[in-house]
Design a protein around this motif. Structure first.
Motif, PDB file in Angstrom:
ATOM      1  N   GLY A 221      65.476 -61.008  23.542  1.00  0.00           N
ATOM      2  CA  GLY A 221      65.844 -60.937  24.947  1.00  0.00           C
ATOM      3  C   GLY A 221      66.760 -62.049  25.407  1.00  0.00           C
ATOM      4  N   SER A 222      66.920 -63.077  24.570  1.00  0.00           N
ATOM      5  CA  SER A 222      67.779 -64.196  24.963  1.00  0.00           C
ATOM      6  C   SER A 222      69.224 -64.014  24.524  1.00  0.00           C
ATOM      7  N   GLY A 223      69.466 -63.102  23.568  1.00  0.00           N
ATOM      8  CA  GLY A 223      70.819 -62.933  23.041  1.00  0.00           C
ATOM      9  C   GLY A 223      71.805 -62.476  24.107  1.00  0.00           C
ATOM     10  N   LEU A 224      71.394 -61.483  24.913  1.00  0.00           N
ATOM     11  CA  LEU A 224      72.303 -60.979  25.942  1.00  0.00           C
ATOM     12  C   LEU A 224      72.562 -62.034  27.010  1.00  0.00           C
ATOM     13  N   ARG A 225      71.538 -62.800  27.357  1.00  0.00           N
ATOM     14  CA  ARG A 225      71.739 -63.856  28.354  1.00  0.00           C
ATOM     15  C   ARG A 225      72.650 -64.948  27.815  1.00  0.00           C
ATOM     16  N   PRO A 285      72.059 -73.628  27.035  1.00  0.00           N
ATOM     17  CA  PRO A 285      71.525 -72.673  26.051  1.00  0.00           C
ATOM     18  C   PRO A 285      70.100 -72.994  25.621  1.00  0.00           C
ATOM     19  N   ALA A 286      69.786 -74.280  25.441  1.00  0.00           N
ATOM     20  CA  ALA A 286      68.425 -74.647  25.038  1.00  0.00           C
ATOM     21  C   ALA A 286      67.422 -74.306  26.134  1.00  0.00           C
ATOM     22  N   ALA A 287      67.754 -74.597  27.397  1.00  0.00           N
ATOM     23  CA  ALA A 287      66.848 -74.266  28.491  1.00  0.00           C
ATOM     24  C   ALA A 287      66.698 -72.763  28.656  1.00  0.00           C
ATOM     25  N   LEU A 288      67.760 -72.010  28.420  1.00  0.00           N
ATOM     26  CA  LEU A 288      67.714 -70.556  28.578  1.00  0.00           C
ATOM     27  C   LEU A 288      66.729 -69.923  27.601  1.00  0.00           C
ATOM     28  N   VAL A 289      66.646 -70.448  26.379  1.00  0.00           N
ATOM     29  CA  VAL A 289      65.782 -69.849  25.351  1.00  0.00           C
ATOM     30  C   VAL A 289      64.408 -70.503  25.334  1.00  0.00           C
ATOM     31  N   ALA A 290      64.329 -71.799  25.498  1.00  0.00           N
ATOM     32  CA  ALA A 290      63.065 -72.501  25.306  1.00  0.00           C
ATOM     33  C   ALA A 290      62.082 -72.262  26.430  1.00  0.00           C
ATOM     34  N   GLU A 291      62.537 -72.053  27.675  1.00  0.00           N
ATOM     35  CA  GLU A 291      61.574 -72.055  28.759  1.00  0.00           C
ATOM     36  C   GLU A 291      60.956 -70.703  29.126  1.00  0.00           C
ATOM     37  N   PRO A 292      61.582 -69.565  29.075  1.00  0.00           N
ATOM     38  CA  PRO A 292      62.995 -69.213  29.125  1.00  0.00           C
ATOM     39  C   PRO A 292      63.458 -69.056  30.570  1.00  0.00           C
ATOM     40  N   ARG A 293      64.784 -68.936  30.751  1.00  0.00           N
ATOM     41  CA  ARG A 293      65.360 -68.874  32.088  1.00  0.00           C
ATOM     42  C   ARG A 293      66.529 -67.904  32.109  1.00  0.00           C
ATOM     43  N   GLY A 294      66.974 -67.591  33.317  1.00  0.00           N
ATOM     44  CA  GLY A 294      68.176 -66.801  33.493  1.00  0.00           C
ATOM     45  C   GLY A 294      69.422 -67.660  33.336  1.00  0.00           C
ATOM     46  N   ILE A 295      70.588 -67.035  33.475  1.00  0.00           N
ATOM     47  CA  ILE A 295      71.856 -67.724  33.226  1.00  0.00           C
ATOM     48  C   ILE A 295      72.066 -68.847  34.235  1.00  0.00           C
ATOM     49  N   PRO A 431      53.636 -81.549  34.568  1.00  0.00           N
ATOM     50  CA  PRO A 431      53.648 -80.102  34.774  1.00  0.00           C
ATOM     51  C   PRO A 431      52.247 -79.591  35.070  1.00  0.00           C
ATOM     52  N   GLN A 432      52.162 -78.589  35.900  1.00  0.00           N
ATOM     53  CA  GLN A 432      50.885 -78.060  36.317  1.00  0.00           C
ATOM     54  C   GLN A 432      50.825 -76.571  36.022  1.00  0.00           C
ATOM     55  N   GLY A 433      49.923 -76.162  35.141  1.00  0.00           N
ATOM     56  CA  GLY A 433      49.625 -74.765  34.952  1.00  0.00           C
ATOM     57  C   GLY A 433      50.711 -73.977  34.267  1.00  0.00           C
ATOM     58  N   PRO A 434      50.465 -72.697  33.985  1.00  0.00           N
ATOM     59  CA  PRO A 434      51.443 -71.853  33.320  1.00  0.00           C
ATOM     60  C   PRO A 434      52.540 -71.417  34.257  1.00  0.00           C
ATOM     61  N   TYR A 435      53.700 -71.218  33.687  1.00  0.00           N
ATOM     62  CA  TYR A 435      54.870 -70.790  34.467  1.00  0.00           C
ATOM     63  C   TYR A 435      54.810 -69.291  34.687  1.00  0.00           C
ATOM     64  N   THR A 436      54.876 -68.884  35.947  1.00  0.00           N
ATOM     65  CA  THR A 436      54.769 -67.461  36.280  1.00  0.00           C
ATOM     66  C   THR A 436      56.047 -66.925  36.902  1.00  0.00           C
ATOM     67  N   GLY A 437      57.071 -67.736  36.968  1.00  0.00           N
ATOM     68  CA  GLY A 437      58.311 -67.279  37.565  1.00  0.00           C
ATOM     69  C   GLY A 437      59.050 -66.318  36.658  1.00  0.00           C
ATOM     70  N   SER A 438      60.029 -65.631  37.195  1.00  0.00           N
ATOM     71  CA  SER A 438      60.818 -64.683  36.411  1.00  0.00           C
ATOM     72  C   SER A 438      61.834 -65.414  35.576  1.00  0.00           C
ATOM     73  N   ALA A 439      62.161 -64.819  34.438  1.00  0.00           N
ATOM     74  CA  ALA A 439      63.170 -65.400  33.563  1.00  0.00           C
ATOM     75  C   ALA A 439      64.533 -65.057  34.056  1.00  0.00           C
TER      76      ALA A 439
END
Length: 439
Positions: A221-225, A285-295, A431-439
């Motif tokens: 899922g990270s390739g297209l981003r 690029p590292a933040a996009l794949v490792a966390e993951p995040r949008g562009i 950091p507090q708790g699991p990340y629930t935001g959208s990628a």
């Protein structure tokens, strides 16, 4: 006056000075000072300026029993000036940060980043060098195809023939179109490499090995981003260069000789801006794949992490690029020269008449350059990944997250990625708790 009236109060009810009982309150038995030569024990008050014995001290960080006080300026835990303990740990109880994998879990120095990148690549060769070689192989094939598309028309026309306007326009269009496409693919390939390699590097921090296919599966899922990030950056760079050239033409046209001087200054300013933006966006690029995040979230993340750390980031990336370039050039250049000199694919006269005869030499030299370039790019991507993790540890206490991940890694399955789905904390917060935001 008689002695009987010595202790009588003065008029108004106030006692006479120096008369009557001692105005200071009596000391309780547990706060009496020790006798001469005796050691003060818990519950006793030492003489002013005396040092309580170390064997009577409570454990470091524990409150003293009631009634116990330490004279001002004394230091029962050490001999530092001012009476402060020596460091955050009592003497003899300091323990170094854990190092489960390629780096210690604390902010890193330059040598630790370079050594950790080398160790991560060495422990996961298929996931690091394999991916880099694959991406560079695709770019090399496209380069050979592009070279063939230019050599074929020139070979048909001949070197001694003059090009017509139509032929020159066709060759120019082919060169511009093919060169632009090759540049876009190369940029996307480098960003894809930097994004994918953060996974084996992050897992190597906790001494987890990563395979070739496993890396692609974890980055699903990270390739297209990453491709979208590459296209966005290329488009922004192209628009900036076109606007800059347009402004230069206007300046030269209206200012004449002064415009030439301003052109030189403008080119230098453009290089400086390009270097500044390259460093600010290097961790996207590292933040996009490792966390993951949008562009756009990954771009903002890289911008935030490099804040107040631009010069350090720039120095590490520049030093790594220089080291890799020197090593790759020293190894690949002699091999390329030997291939060019000793590969016999026809006579010189035949090569002059048919430029396609040099195609095998082009293929071999491109393959050699791509292989050693892939090794260098893999190491650079590993350095960038560790730099991203180092900045997170410096700004967010990410080392604490990694220590917690070390405890749950074995029970989380073989595809565990440290720090994934963990939200970034503010500077100086955990950091507090699991990340629930959208990628």
């Amino acid at each position: 006056m008689s002695q009987d009236n010595h202790n009588e109060p003065e008029p108004g009810g106030a006692p006479r000075p120096g008369s009557g009982p001692d105005p200071s309150p009596p000391q309780a038995p547990w706060t009496q000072p020790p006798q001469w030569g005796q050691q003060p024990q818990w519950g006793q008050q030492p003489q002013w300026g005396q040092q309580p014995p170390n064997q009577s001290l409570p454990p470091y960080g524990q409150p003293a029993p009631p009634g116990w006080s330490i004279p001002y300026g004394s230091n029962p835990y050490g001999s530092t000036p001012g009476g402060y303990p020596q460091g955050p740990y009592p003497p003899g109880q300091y323990s170094a940060p854990p190092k489960p994998g390629v780096i210690p879990l604390r902010p890193l120095g330059l040598g630790e980043i370079l050594d950790g990148a080398f160790q991560a690549c060495r422990r996961n060769p298929a996931a690091t060098f394999g991916i880099a070689v694959l991406i560079q192989a695709v770019i090399s094939v496209l380069t050979v195809i592009f070279g063939q598309s230019l050599l074929a028309p020139i070979s048909e026309i001949g070197l001694e023939s003059e090009l017509t306007d139509e032929q020159a326009l066709s060759l120019g269009t082919t060169a511009i179109t093919g060169g632009t496409a090759l540049t876009i693919v190369s940029a996307i390939g480098i960003l894809l490499m930097q994004g994918l390699l953060v996974i084996p590097v992050a897992r190597a921090i906790l001494n987890l090995k990563t395979g070739f296919g496993q890396t692609w599966r974890l980055a699903k899922g990270s390739g297209l981003r990453l491709a979208g990030l590459g296209l966005l950056l290329f488009a922004a760079a192209a628009v900036g260069i076109v606007l800059f050239i347009f402004l230069l033409v206007l300046v030269i046209e209206f200012l004449g000789p002064l415009g030439v001087f301003l052109t030189v200054v403008g080119v230098l300013a453009l290089v400086a801006v390009f270097a500044w933006l390259s460093v600010k966006l290097a961790l996207a690029p590292a933040a996009l794949v490792a966390e993951p995040r949008g562009i756009f979230a990954a771009i903002s993340r890289s911008w935030t992490l490099t804040r107040r750390n631009w010069w350090r980031t720039f120095g590490i990336l520049l030093l790594t690029s220089v080291i890799v370039s020197i090593i790759v050039s020293v190894i690949s250049t002699p091999i390329t020269m030997l291939i060019t000199l000793f590969a016999s694919f026809g006579t010189a006269e035949a090569a002059a008449d048919d430029l396609s005869s040099v195609l095998p030499v082009l293929i071999l030299t491109t393959a050699v350059s791509a292989f050693f370039g892939a090794v260098g790019y893999a190491f650079q991507a590993a350095v960038t990944s560790l730099l991203y993790i180092d900045l997170r540890m410096r700004r967010e206490g990410f080392d604490v997250v990694l220590m917690k991940d070390q405890e749950i890694a074995a029970a989380s399955g073989p595809d565990f990625v440290p720090g994934r789905n963990t939200p970034p904390a503010g500077s100086g917060q955990w950091p507090q708790g699991p990340y629930t935001g959208s990628a």
